[in-house]
Every structure is written in C-alpha cells, then in structure tokens.
Write an enzyme that holds these catalytic residues in place. Sequence first.
Site, PDB file in Angstrom:
ATOM      1  N   ASN A   8     -20.657  69.129 -62.855  1.00  0.00           N
ATOM      2  CA  ASN A   8     -21.803  69.003 -63.916  1.00  0.00           C
ATOM      3  C   ASN A   8     -22.591  67.566 -63.213  1.00  0.00           C
ATOM      4  OD1 ASN A   8     -23.450  68.314 -65.793  1.00  0.00           O
ATOM      5  ND2 ASN A   8     -21.962  67.008 -67.150  1.00  0.00           N
ATOM      6  N   TRP A   9     -23.760  68.316 -62.658  1.00  0.00           N
ATOM      7  CA  TRP A   9     -24.732  67.611 -61.918  1.00  0.00           C
ATOM      8  C   TRP A   9     -25.579  66.676 -62.699  1.00  0.00           C
ATOM      9  CZ3 TRP A   9     -26.624  71.421 -57.296  1.00  0.00           C
ATOM     10  CH2 TRP A   9     -25.623  71.536 -56.576  1.00  0.00           C
ATOM     11  N   LYS A  10     -25.451  66.836 -63.910  1.00  0.00           N
ATOM     12  CA  LYS A  10     -26.187  66.000 -64.876  1.00  0.00           C
ATOM     13  C   LYS A  10     -27.693  65.983 -64.558  1.00  0.00           C
ATOM     14  CE  LYS A  10     -22.118  63.116 -66.036  1.00  0.00           C
ATOM     15  NZ  LYS A  10     -21.521  62.406 -66.950  1.00  0.00           N
ATOM     16  N   HIS A  92     -21.488  68.252 -74.851  1.00  0.00           N
ATOM     17  CA  HIS A  92     -21.316  67.017 -73.999  1.00  0.00           C
ATOM     18  C   HIS A  92     -21.343  65.783 -74.623  1.00  0.00           C
ATOM     19  CE1 HIS A  92     -21.191  64.270 -70.453  1.00  0.00           C
ATOM     20  NE2 HIS A  92     -20.615  65.295 -69.874  1.00  0.00           N
ATOM     21  N   GLU A 161     -12.503  65.652 -72.836  1.00  0.00           N
ATOM     22  CA  GLU A 161     -13.413  64.496 -72.107  1.00  0.00           C
ATOM     23  C   GLU A 161     -13.260  63.442 -72.706  1.00  0.00           C
ATOM     24  OE1 GLU A 161     -15.983  66.030 -68.680  1.00  0.00           O
ATOM     25  OE2 GLU A 161     -17.167  66.063 -70.454  1.00  0.00           O
ATOM     26  N   GLY A 167     -17.607  58.627 -66.834  1.00  0.00           N
ATOM     27  CA  GLY A 167     -18.450  57.723 -65.702  1.00  0.00           C
ATOM     28  C   GLY A 167     -18.129  56.154 -65.916  1.00  0.00           C
ATOM     29  N   SER A 207     -14.164  60.780 -64.779  1.00  0.00           N
ATOM     30  CA  SER A 207     -13.805  60.003 -63.713  1.00  0.00           C
ATOM     31  C   SER A 207     -12.844  60.515 -62.861  1.00  0.00           C
ATOM     32  CB  SER A 207     -13.596  58.652 -63.986  1.00  0.00           C
ATOM     33  OG  SER A 207     -14.739  57.867 -64.832  1.00  0.00           O
TER      34      SER A 207
END
Length: 245
Positions: A8-10, A92, A161, A167, A207
């Site tokens: 997931n490159w956000k 998400h 998640e 993060g 993470s």
Amino acid sequence: MNKIFAANWKMYLNEQESLDFVSKILSNKHLFLSNKVMIFPSHTAISSVKSALQNLSNIQVGMQDCDIEMSGAVTGSNSINSIFVDSCIVGHSERRTIFKEDEKMIKQKLENSLKTVKSTILCIGETLEEKKQDETFKILDKQLSILPSTLNGKKLIIAYEPVWAIGTGLVASNDYIKEVLSYINNAIKSLYSDEILSNINLFYGGSVNESSVESLSTIPLLDGFLVGSASADFKKFENILKKMR
Ligand code: PEP
C-alpha cells in the site's frame, strides 16, 4: 503456501517515483516473479504502473480506495470501475479516521468492489483506546457485520490491521495476532460455505518490516501481509521479500 505481499503505497510516491520503483522491480524480476505481490499506487499513478508492469503479469495492481458510487457527480473521486484494476482496498483505518468513513459507506464500497474486481481487501482492526477497553472483538464484530452473504465468486482478503500498529513501528505479538485471526476465522466459518471460504485470505498489517516479517510469517492462518511505509521504499520492500526465500 507462499505468502502474499500487498504494497500500500498510500500517498508516499508520485507518478515518477512510482515508475522509478517499477524499474527497480524490472531489474530484479527474479525476486518479484518468485513472490506473490500486489501493488496499490496512488490513483494518479495506476495507469503508468500498470503499463510499466505489463510483462510481469503475476503482479496485481489495485486501487487504495474507491467511491461509494459507481458513477455520477462526485468531483474529485474515483469509482471502482473508473480504471481496470485487479484489486481494491476498502475500510483502511486512514479512510475510517481521516475521511470519517463509517460501516455503511465501507459496506457499499465492499459490494461495489466485489462486483467489479478479482480481489478486495477489507481492512479491520481496533484502535489503542478500544484495545485498552478490551473491546477488540466487539469492534471486529461490528466491522465484520458488513460482510455480504456471497462474494460473487471473487476473492476477499480480510486484513487485520490494529490501528495502533499502523505507521507506529509497533508490531502486534504473534500470540495476539494468532488469537485475533482465529476469532476472525471462526466468524467467517459461521457465515460461509467451504467453497466461499476457499476464496478468503487473512492478512496482517501494521509496521511490517524486514525485521518482523520472518517471525510473523510463522503465524498459522496468515496468508499474507499488507505493508505500508516499508513497501514504498524499494530497498526495504526488497529485503522483506528476500526474507521469504
Ligand atoms: C497500512 O497502512 O496498511 C500499513 C500497514 O502501514 P504501515 O506498514 O506503515 O504500518
């Protein structure tokens, strides 16, 4: 089974940076051919990434989110059928918190995605506050309550998640993930036939990096990972994949 890695490159990589990442993939084809990888670029880079990856058809490309509508007067948004993709992420935690998406909206997105693309990733997980209040399973029940009775023959990935692990550098312990995944597994078993269950995968995200992935991959029931920041840095993502050899 080989683990699946969803990157997931956000909003980390712009179009040029996404293409630079893809050229590094193409120079390391071997590693990327021997792993199951899904890439979720920014919407604006999807088309370029897809074209650049056309000779590596084992890599799936998807949308990080889609609109609740299939088309219409929704300035600046993107429906699931706005571009051909293999997959889409819905629910998400960043969409839930930043964009205030509730279960009703996520349900609509899930249904649209399941109607349209090969696989859909539904993200679920509790916040730190909810964990502290011992409400994890109550929250998961609510987030799973939107699951439809049929998947239209498509693949569903449920990505656990925990929000407190996204993060933050904090990775949930193997025992904790094991307990939560078996809870999710029991919940879906009570909903679906074996045929449908064979189209459902369970992922962990939060993470994940090259130091944690090896140990995490020993967790029973875990089919793959949703990787955020470490997936947008080629070296870090490459090192994660190398650990799986
Ligand atoms: C995510 O956002 O889905 C995620 C897992 O992020 P990170 O790996 O950066 O924690």
